[in-house]
Design a protein around this motif. Structure first.
Motif, PDB file in Angstrom:
ATOM      1  N   GLN A  46       0.895  -1.077  -0.113  1.00 10.55           N
ATOM      2  CA  GLN A  46       0.032  -0.042  -0.024  1.00 10.55           C
ATOM      3  C   GLN A  46       0.933   1.410   0.033  1.00 10.55           C
ATOM      4  N   SER A  47       2.057   1.254   0.631  1.00 12.50           N
ATOM      5  CA  SER A  47       2.836   2.422   0.898  1.00 12.50           C
ATOM      6  C   SER A  47       3.428   2.685  -0.494  1.00 12.50           C
ATOM      7  N   LYS A  50      -0.179   2.176  -3.362  1.00 10.91           N
ATOM      8  CA  LYS A  50      -1.492   2.984  -3.087  1.00 10.91           C
ATOM      9  C   LYS A  50      -2.690   1.976  -3.231  1.00 10.91           C
ATOM     10  N   ASP A 416      -0.709  12.078   3.802  1.00 11.43           N
ATOM     11  CA  ASP A 416      -0.953  10.686   3.392  1.00 11.43           C
ATOM     12  C   ASP A 416      -1.687  10.086   4.729  1.00 11.43           C
ATOM     13  N   ARG A 420      -5.916   7.809   6.346  1.00 10.28           N
ATOM     14  CA  ARG A 420      -6.076   6.497   7.070  1.00 10.28           C
ATOM     15  C   ARG A 420      -6.655   6.556   8.201  1.00 10.28           C
ATOM     16  N   HIS A 426      -9.691   4.006   4.154  1.00 13.11           N
ATOM     17  CA  HIS A 426      -8.989   5.313   3.850  1.00 13.11           C
ATOM     18  C   HIS A 426     -10.007   6.377   3.129  1.00 13.11           C
ATOM     19  N   GLU A 428     -11.385   8.930   0.697  1.00 13.28           N
ATOM     20  CA  GLU A 428     -10.935   9.342  -0.869  1.00 13.28           C
ATOM     21  C   GLU A 428     -11.665  10.564  -1.235  1.00 13.28           C
TER      22      GLU A 428
END
Length: 820
Positions: A46-47, A50, A416, A420, A426, A428
Motif C-alpha cells: 500500500q505504501s 496505494k 498521506d 488513514r 481510507h 478518498e
C-alpha cells in the motif's frame, strides 16, 4: 520402500520450489509489484502502490516457524503472494495468523503435512474454545483459512491430496459456543447501554456549553458520536465523510403546483447524509427530523476544529512543492534559518520563542543538521524573548532549501496519514474537503485528522492503553468521561463511563425495534443502508421477553363492540374536534367523519387504540386510505391510485382534482412510451414481436394514432395484462385504467356527491410482499385450486354454506293465539 518415500519427498519439494519461482516471477512483473522483495519480511504494497490491500508483515509468521523447516515460510510467502495478486482483500493479517497455527502441531517440513496433524490441531483449538468461548467465532474463521491453505498446497503438489475440513461436530460446537457468548454479550450490553448513551448525552451537552476540561480531540470525538446517533452506522462511515456529504432535498418541501409545503409530514426526513455501510453501496441515509439541529452543530464543531488543517491542505493542493508560511513569516523564505526561526515556522507563530520553547524543535533541527549543510551565522537577535541581552554573537544556521525539503517531506507523510482513518478504510477525495480534519496542538504546521485509534482512546481508556501511552502524554491518558467525572454503576461497582464507537448503531436499531408504533424491518434496514435485512439481528439487543411481548396478540378486553369503541373515542373527539355520526352500509354500522377533520387529526397524531371494529381513515392524495398505518407501515411504495385500500370520495374537490391530474399524466406517459415502442418496431431494434407487441401491430394496422392506441390499451387492460412484458408499462396501464374509471364516475351525474369509490383488486394492497410470497407458490388461482382439491378429498374440512331454510312448520296456528 524408503527410496519411494524419499522420491515422493523430493518431488514435493520440487513442486514447492516451482511454486516459489512462479510467485516470485508474477510479483516481479512490471504491471504487478516489481518493487516488492519476495524474500523480505515486509511488503510495502500500500505504501508504494496505494492499493486497497494494506502493507503485509511476515515477521511474526517467520518467527513462528523458526524452529521448523524453511518450507513452511516459503509456502506461506507463496500463499500470501497469490492472495495479493488476486486483489480482492484489504488485509492478510487474519489469514497469516491462521496459517501460523500449523506450527503448533505440524511436521518438521510442510511437505509431510497429513490429516492426523490437522485433526490434532482441530481438537486442540476446540478444547481451547471450550475454556474461552469468546474465541469460538475467530477460531471457526481460522479453520476456514487453514482449509483453503491446505487445499492450495494440495493443488500445487506440495502435499498429498487431503481434502481436509473441520468436522461437522467441530463446526456445531464452535457455532454453539459462539451463540452462547453472543447472547451473554448482548445481555451485558443491553444492561448498560442506556446508561452509556445517557453519559454520552451529558458529555455532548458539556461540549456545546464550552466546557474547558475538554480538549480539541475530545470535542471532535463527541461531534463524531453525535453524527453516529443520527443513523445506524459503522465508524468508518462518518470518518470517511466529506464536508459536502450532507445535503437537503428541497423538492420534498414543494407541492406539485410549486407551492411550499407547510405540513410536518412533508418536511420529515428532508436532510440526508451521504453514507454507506459495510458491503453496501455508498448511498444516502436519512437524518431524523428532530436530529437535524444536532447534526448541524456537530458538523459545525468539526469544521471549526479543523479550520487550520483544512487551510494547510488547500495550500498544498495548490502548492505541493512550496512550504506554507504565514504572511508575517514570508520574509524567512530563502533566508538562513536558525533554531528560533525554525520554531516560528513549525508553530506558525509571528513572535520569536523563549529559550525554553526553542528546545521543542531539537528533533527536527537534528534532522536538518544531519541531512543538510549547516553554517555559522551572525545572531540577528540582540535580545532574548524574556528581555535579557543575548550574549551569543554567532549561532548555527541552515539553508532555507534544506529546511523546506525536510519539512515538505513531513507534510507529504502527514497528508498521506490523515486519509488513514481506520486500518482498512481510507478517506478518498480532496483532503481539504475531509470532514474529520483536526488542528494538532503539538505540530501546528502539519494537517491532522481524527482516526479510529484516537477516537477510541477518547471514549474509553483501559489500563492497557494507559501503559502504552507516552510518559509525557498528560491528560490524553484520561478519557473525556473521566475529565467530566461522569460515572455509572456496573455489577454493583462505580466506574467511569465509557462507550464504544459501534454502540450507537446497536442502540438506535434496538430503539427502532422497540418503538410502540414499530417500524418495519425493511424501513429500519433502509435507514441503516445495510446490504442485507438479516444483519438487523446482530444489532437487536431486545430480550426474549420484550420480543414476546411485542409479538403477543392484543388484549381480549380491548376487542369490544362498536358502541363501546365509540365511547372510547369520545375523549379523542373532544380533544381534536372530530364529529362522527353513524351510517349503515350493508347492515353494518360505520363511523365516518369529514376529510378535513381526518387530515387534521392525523397531523396532530393522537394516540389511537383500535380493535377489529374501529378503523382510522388516513388521508391520501386521492382520497382516504383504509390501511391502518399506526399498526403496520405501508410497504407498497407506489402510487395509491390502483391500491385496493384507497377510497375516492366524490365531492372532495382537492383529492378529486388530483385524480384528474393523475389521469392526464398517466395518459401522456403511456402515449410517450407507445411512441417509443412504435419507433423501435419501425427501426427493427425491438425484441420478438409477441405479447403486447403483436397487439400493438394490430392497432397500428387499423391506423390508430398513439393517443387512440393508449385509449384502446387502457380500456382493454384486463384482457391484455398477461401479454405485457414490461412491468413498468403494465403498472402504468393499470393505474391509468383505474384513474379513467374514477374520472368517469366523478363526471357521472348519476353518482351522488359523497359516494365512496374503490378499485377492488385483492392483489394490490399495502403488503406487496404477501403477494410475492403467493406468486412463489403459483399465485392466488393456484392456491385456490389446491384448496378446492383438498376440500374435495376431505369434505369434512370444507366450509358449509348456511342459507335460508323453510321452517314455517314450527310456527303456531293463528287460532291458537286466542287460546285458553
Amino acid at each position: 520402500m524408503n527410496n519411494l518415500v524419499e522420491l515422493d519427498t523430493m518431488r514435493r519439494r520440487a513442486s514447492l520450489e516451482d511454486w516459489v519461482l512462479k510467485c516470485t516471477a508474477e510479483m516481479g512483473k512490471e504491471h504487478r509489484y516489481p518493487a516488492i522483495d519476495f524474500n523480505s519480511n515486509t511488503w510495502a504494497i500500500q505504501s508504494i502502490y496505494k492499493t486497497k490491500l494494506a502493507d503485509v508483515s511476515l515477521t511474526a509468521t517467520v518467527g513462528a516457524f523458526a524452529d521448523l523447516d524453511i518450507s513452511y515460510v516459503n509456502a506461506v510467502r507463496c500463499m500470501a503472494a497469490e492472495r495479493t495478486l488476486e486483489g480482492n482483500v484489504v488485509t492478510l493479517a487474519p489469514e497469516l495468523t491462521a496459517w501460523r497455527l500449523l506450527a503448533r502441531s505440524g511436521p518438521a517440513s510442510v511437505t509431510g503435512l497429513r490429516r492426523p496433524h490437522l485433526n490434532e490441531l482441530e481438537m486442540t483449538l476446540v478444547d481451547e474454545c471450550r475454556t474461552n468461548p469468546s474465541s469460538a467465532g475467530t477460531t471457526a474463521v481460522r479453520l476456514k483459512y487453514i482449509e483453503s491453505f491446505v487445499e492450495r498446497l494440495s493443488r500445487v503438489g506440495v502435499i498429498e491430496p487431503i481434502s481436509w475440513r473441520a468436522t461437522s461436530e467441530t463446526r456445531k460446537t464452535l457455532s454453539n459456543l459462539r451463540s452462547q457468548n453472543r447472547s451473554k454479550f448482548r445481555e451485558q450490553k443491553a444492561s448498560t447501554l442506556d446508561r452509556q448513551v445517557e453519559a454520552l448525552s451529558d458529555a455532548t451537552s458539556a461540549m456545546f456549553k464550552g466546557d474547558e476540561r475538554l480538549s480539541a480531540s475530545d470535542r471532535a470525538a463527541l461531534a463524531i458520536m453525535g453524527i453516529m446517533m443520527c443513523a445506524p452506522s459503522r465508524i468508518n462511515e462518518p470518518l470517511c465523510m466529506s464536508i459536502n456529504d450532507i445535503f437537503s432535498i428541497e423538492d420534498y418541501t414543494k407541492r406539485p403546483d410549486g407551492q411550499e409545503r407547510t405540513d410536518q409530514l412533508g418536511r420529515a426526513h428532508m436532510l440526508l447524509m451521504q453514507k454507506g455501510s459495510k458491503g453496501a453501496d455508498w448511498g444516502a441515509k436519512p437524518v431524523l427530523n428532530f436530529m437535524i439541529d444536532m447534526l448541524h452543530l456537530c458538523i459545525k464543531t468539526l469544521k471549526e476544529g479543523g479550520k487550520r488543517s483544512r487551510m494547510l491542505a488547500a495550500w498544498y493542493e495548490q502548492n505541493p512543492q512550496k512550504l506554507y508560511l504565514p504572511p508575517a513569516l514570508e520574509f524567512l523564505r530563502g533566508q538562513m534559518i536558525d533554531r528560533s526561526a525554525l520554531w516560528q515556522i513549525l508553530n506558525l507563530a509571528e513572535n520569536p520563542p523563549s529559550s525554553e520553547k526553542v528546545s521543542s524543535v531539537n528533533r527536527v533541527w537534528k534532522e536538518v543538521m544531519l541531512e543538510g549543510q549547516h553554517y555559522t551565522i551572525r545572531n540577528s537577535r540582540s535580545l532574548c524573548s524574556d528581555g535579557d541581552k543575548n550574549s551569543r554573537a554567532t549561532i548555527q544556521g541552515a539553508r532555507w532549501e534544506d529546511v523546506e525539503s525536510i519539512l515538505l517531506r513531513r507534510v507529504d507523510k502527514s497528508l498521506d496519514n490523515v486519509r488513514r482513518v481506520t486500518e482498512f478504510n481510507h478517506y478518498e477525495g480532496r483532503v481539504s474537503n475531509m470532514l474529520m480534519l483536526i488542528d494538532a496542538e503539538q505540530t501546528p504546521y502539519l494537517p491532522a485528522s481524527m482516526n479510529y485509534k484516537t477516537l477510541r482512546s477518547r471514549l474509553n481508556q483501559t489500563e492497557a492503553n494507559r501503559k502504552k501511552a507516552p510518559i509525557n502524554s498528560g491528560s490524553q491518558t484520561r478519557s473525556l468521561f473521566e475529565k467530566l467525572d461522569l460515572t455509572l454503576v456496573v455489577d454493583g461497582k462505580i466506574q467511569y463511563a465509557g462507550i464504544r464507537s459501534h454502540d450507537p448503531r446497536s442502540w438506535l436499531t434496538t430503539q427502532a425495534m422497540q418503538a410502540r408504533e414499530r417500524l418495519s424491518d425493511v424501513l429500519i434496514n433502509k435507514w441503516a443502508n445495510r446490504l442485507s435485512i438479516n444483519q438487523l439481528k446482530h444489532y437487536d439487543l431486545r430480550s426474549d421477553t420484550q420480543r414476546a411481548d411485542q409479538a403477543a396478540m392484543p388484549d381480549v378486553e380491548a376487542l369490544e363492540d362498536i358502541s363501546s369503541g365509540l365511547e372510547q373515542l369520545k375523549g379523542i373527539e373532544a380533544e381534536y374536534g372530530l364529529r362522527t355520526e353513524i351510517v349503515v352500509a350493508h347492515e353494518a354500522g360505520v363511523s365516518v367523519t369529514s376529510m378535513e377533520a381526518v387530515a387534521s387529526a392525523v397531523d396532530d397524531r393522537p394516540v389511537a387504540k383500535t380493535s377489529g371494529q374501529l378503523i382510522i381513515l388516513y388521508p391520501s392524495r386521492f382520497g382516504v386510505c383504509l390501511h391502518q398505518h399506526h399498526e403496520t407501515p405501508c410497504r407498497s411504495y407506489t402510487s395509491c391510485m390502483a391500491c385496493s385500500e384507497n377510497l375516492v370520495v366524490k365531492g372532495h374537490l382537492p383529492t378529486n382534482e388530483d385524480v384528474r391530474k393523475r389521469h392526464d399524466l398517466l395518459t401522456r406517459s403511456i402515449v410517450n412510451q407507445l411512441e417509443r415502442l412504435v419507433t423501435a418496431h419501425n427501426r427493427q431494434i425491438a425484441d420478438s414481436p409477441d405479447g403486447l407487441e403483436s397487439h400493438m401491430l394490430a392497432l397500428v394496422s387499423r391506423g390508430l394514432t398513439p393517443e387512440q392506441m393508449a385509449d384502446e390499451l387502457i380500456a382493454e387492460f384486463h384482457e391484455i395484462k398477461d401479454r405485457i412484458k414490461s412491468q413498468f408499462l403494465r403498472t402504468r396501464l393499470e393505474e391509468a385504467f383505474v384513474a379513467r374509471g374514477m374520472v368517469q364516475r366523478l363526471d357521472d351525474t348519476a353518482v351522488a356527491s359523497g359516494a365512496l369509490m374503490r378499485y377492488h383488486n385483492p392483489a394490490r394492497h399495502a403488503a406487496p410482499g404477501h403477494e410475492r410470497a403467493l406468486d412463489a407458490h403459483g399465485g392466488r388461482a393456484a392456491i385456490n385450486a389446491r384448496l378446492e382439491t383438498f376440500q374435495e378429498k376431505h369434505p369434512e374440512f370444507a366450509p358449509t354454506r348456511v342459507g335460508l331454510k323453510d321452517e314455517r312448520e314450527l310456527l303456531e296456528d293463528d287460532e291458537n293465539e286466542d287460546g285458553d
